[in-house]
Design a protein around this motif. Structure first.
Motif, mmCIF file in Angstrom:
data_model
loop_
_atom_site.group_PDB
_atom_site.id
_atom_site.type_symbol
_atom_site.label_atom_id
_atom_site.label_comp_id
_atom_site.label_asym_id
_atom_site.label_seq_id
_atom_site.Cartn_x
_atom_site.Cartn_y
_atom_site.Cartn_z
ATOM 1 N N ARG A 182 0.690 -1.153 0.107
ATOM 2 C CA ARG A 182 -0.078 0.004 0.182
ATOM 3 C C ARG A 182 0.985 1.185 -0.127
ATOM 4 N NH1 ARG A 182 -4.998 1.484 1.457
ATOM 5 N NH2 ARG A 182 -5.571 -0.781 2.779
ATOM 6 N N GLN A 183 2.019 1.174 1.011
ATOM 7 C CA GLN A 183 2.628 2.788 0.990
ATOM 8 C C GLN A 183 3.523 2.560 -0.095
ATOM 9 O OE1 GLN A 183 4.366 3.166 4.947
ATOM 10 N NE2 GLN A 183 3.029 2.092 5.990
ATOM 11 N N GLN A 186 1.532 4.093 -3.269
ATOM 12 C CA GLN A 186 1.028 5.603 -3.125
ATOM 13 C C GLN A 186 2.163 6.507 -2.759
ATOM 14 O OE1 GLN A 186 -3.542 4.830 -1.838
ATOM 15 N NE2 GLN A 186 -1.982 5.116 -0.065
ATOM 16 N N LYS A 188 5.028 9.045 -3.278
ATOM 17 C CA LYS A 188 4.994 10.167 -4.036
ATOM 18 C C LYS A 188 6.193 9.965 -5.057
ATOM 19 C CE LYS A 188 7.220 13.474 -0.967
ATOM 20 N NZ LYS A 188 6.967 14.837 -0.449
ATOM 21 N N ASP A 194 -2.695 6.523 -6.416
ATOM 22 C CA ASP A 194 -3.603 6.489 -5.599
ATOM 23 C C ASP A 194 -4.508 4.980 -5.638
ATOM 24 O OD1 ASP A 194 -5.522 7.639 -3.605
ATOM 25 O OD2 ASP A 194 -6.789 6.815 -5.056
ATOM 26 N N LEU A 195 -4.706 4.382 -4.530
ATOM 27 C CA LEU A 195 -5.043 2.977 -4.595
ATOM 28 C C LEU A 195 -6.556 2.990 -5.270
ATOM 29 C CD1 LEU A 195 -3.550 0.753 -1.815
ATOM 30 C CD2 LEU A 195 -3.625 0.217 -3.929
ATOM 31 N N GLU A 223 -9.335 -2.147 -3.953
ATOM 32 C CA GLU A 223 -8.084 -1.839 -3.221
ATOM 33 C C GLU A 223 -7.443 -3.120 -2.293
ATOM 34 O OE1 GLU A 223 -7.755 1.760 -1.126
ATOM 35 O OE2 GLU A 223 -9.329 2.660 -2.343
#
Length: 408
Positions: A182-183, A186, A188, A194-195, A223
């Motif tokens: 997840r991290q 996402q 930058k 964005d998930l 997601e």
């Protein structure tokens, strides 16, 4: 007599035809995992067979001897995770995938100090090897000693003080592969996606509709299903086909002299057990220490765990990694400052720097305010290097189940 023979011959031919038909039907049943329409969709994009690929994890006998258990995995979710892992659509501009920084030939690590993200910026830290452990789920776990869940897939919060499980990232901030994914997606710099937008993006692809329906029963991309599938795939990595594991399977203890080792390799193993295993673990399957300050000077104001907890006593502490496949996962340390294993050994031999948070195992027992100096001889350094090379799993880095499934 001729009539009886003719009848016998006709009966034999009919039986042979029937058996042949049954065998053919059975072959079609066992090999046609996808129906023709679905497989036609998949094979336009993916180079995968039309049968079920086995992603079940099998641990080495010596691991089972200590009570470790292999994770129960879904073959269809793991395959979906494999496709996601190699798909550049997971990044904001379709330029990088998970595999861009985690290459199979390098035990799912990268060969540069810092990897390049989707927009050309460099990552903050060195890419960790995903095949550095025998198996993530069996070696790490996600619950404390009382069986309480330590982290939720949807949560970004980690209680470092309460947690006894090892985590992911160099600052140990994610306690599941799903949360790590997840991290990363996402982030930058890394993938910038964005998930929620990713789920909608993948929903438009017909091959993902087929794969998600096969894995989850419905062709709906969410997601959580993306993260769960990536976790299944990474959890299917099992790295135990090494010379070290061969010796462990014979002895069930890392402290015996391995019969399959050379004299130099056994000396290196002894040196490692005496000086390094109290942090890294002697059996290469169970972690001895989660995080530690290993005497590296702080660069680029990277405080490691301290940057997450904002606690002074955590500054300069980073994840203590497992060392499987370490000979092919350089450069080394959280910032990739050491290009070779020889440099790593030199650091621990005579280069450890003093710091208030320096791990007690790296302090001179006779002078508590001074770092230890192991002062390995050249013979000992060569022996340590020889031992570390026995941790390489040559089968995993060529295993087709983990390779890029997209047509080249």
């Amino acid at each position: 007599m001729a009539t009886k023979f003719t009848r016998f011959l006709l009966s034999s031919l009919m039986l042979a035809t029937l058996l042949s038909s049954c065998i053919k039907d059975q072959e079609e049943i066992t090999t046609r995992f996808y129906d023709p329409a679905d497989y036609a969709v998949l094979e336009r994009v993916l180079n995968i067979p039309n049968d079920q690929i086995d992603y079940q994890a099998t641990l080495a006998p010596h691991m089972k001897f200590t009570g470790m258990q292999a994770p129960e995995l879904s073959d269809t979710k793991a395959l979906l995770g494999r496709v996601l892992f190699y798909d550049t659509k997971l990044s904001a501009n379709n330029s990088v995938s998970c595999a861009s920084c985690h290459q199979q030939s390098l035990a799912f690590s990268d060969d540069v100090a810092k990897s390049e993200g989707f927009n050309g910026e460099l990552t903050k830290r060195n890419s960790q090897a995903l095949a550095a452990t025998a198996n993530f789920q069996s070696s790490y776990g996600t619950a404390d000693v009382n069986g309480n869940t330590l982290v939720n897939v949807a949560s970004n919060d980690v209680d470092f003080k309460a947690s006894t499980s090892a985590g992911f990232f160099w600052d140990d901030r994610a306690l599941t592969i799903a949360e790590q994914s997840r991290q990363t997606i996402q982030d930058k710099v890394e993938m910038g996606m964005d998930l929620g937008e990713l789920a909608a993006k993948l929903q438009k692809e017909d091959y993902y509709q087929v794969l998600f329906r096969k894995a989850f029963g419905v062709p709906v991309v969410t997601e959580d299903r993306i993260l769960e599938s990536l976790q299944e795939f990474v959890n299917s990595f099992v790295s135990t086909k090494t010379k070290f594991d061969e010796g462990m399977n014979q002895h069930n203890t890392p402290f015996s002299e391995f019969l399959n080792y050379t004299q130099q390799e056994n000396l290196g193993k002894q040196l490692f057990n005496n000086n390094c295993s109290s942090c890294h673990g002697a059996d290469m399957s169970n972690q001895a220490e989660r995080v530690a300050h290993n005497g590296l000077e702080i660069r680029d104001n990277d405080l490691g765990v301290g940057g997450i907890t904002n606690v002074a006593s955590d500054e300069g502490k980073f994840k203590v990694p497992f060392l499987r496949n370490v000979a092919i996962t350089g450069p080394y340390m959280h910032d990739g400052r050491f290009a070779t294993l020889e440099e790593v050994i030199d650091h621990y031999s005579e280069g450890v720097n003093m710091h208030p948070n320096l791990d007690f195992r790296l302090r001179d027992p006779m002078q508590t305010d001074q770092p230890v100096r192991f002062n390995f001889s050249q013979e000992e350094k060569s022996a340590l290097l020889a031992f570390l090379r026995t941790l390489t799993d040559q089968e995993l880095i060529y295993d087709e189940r983990f390779s890029d499934p997209f047509w080249k």
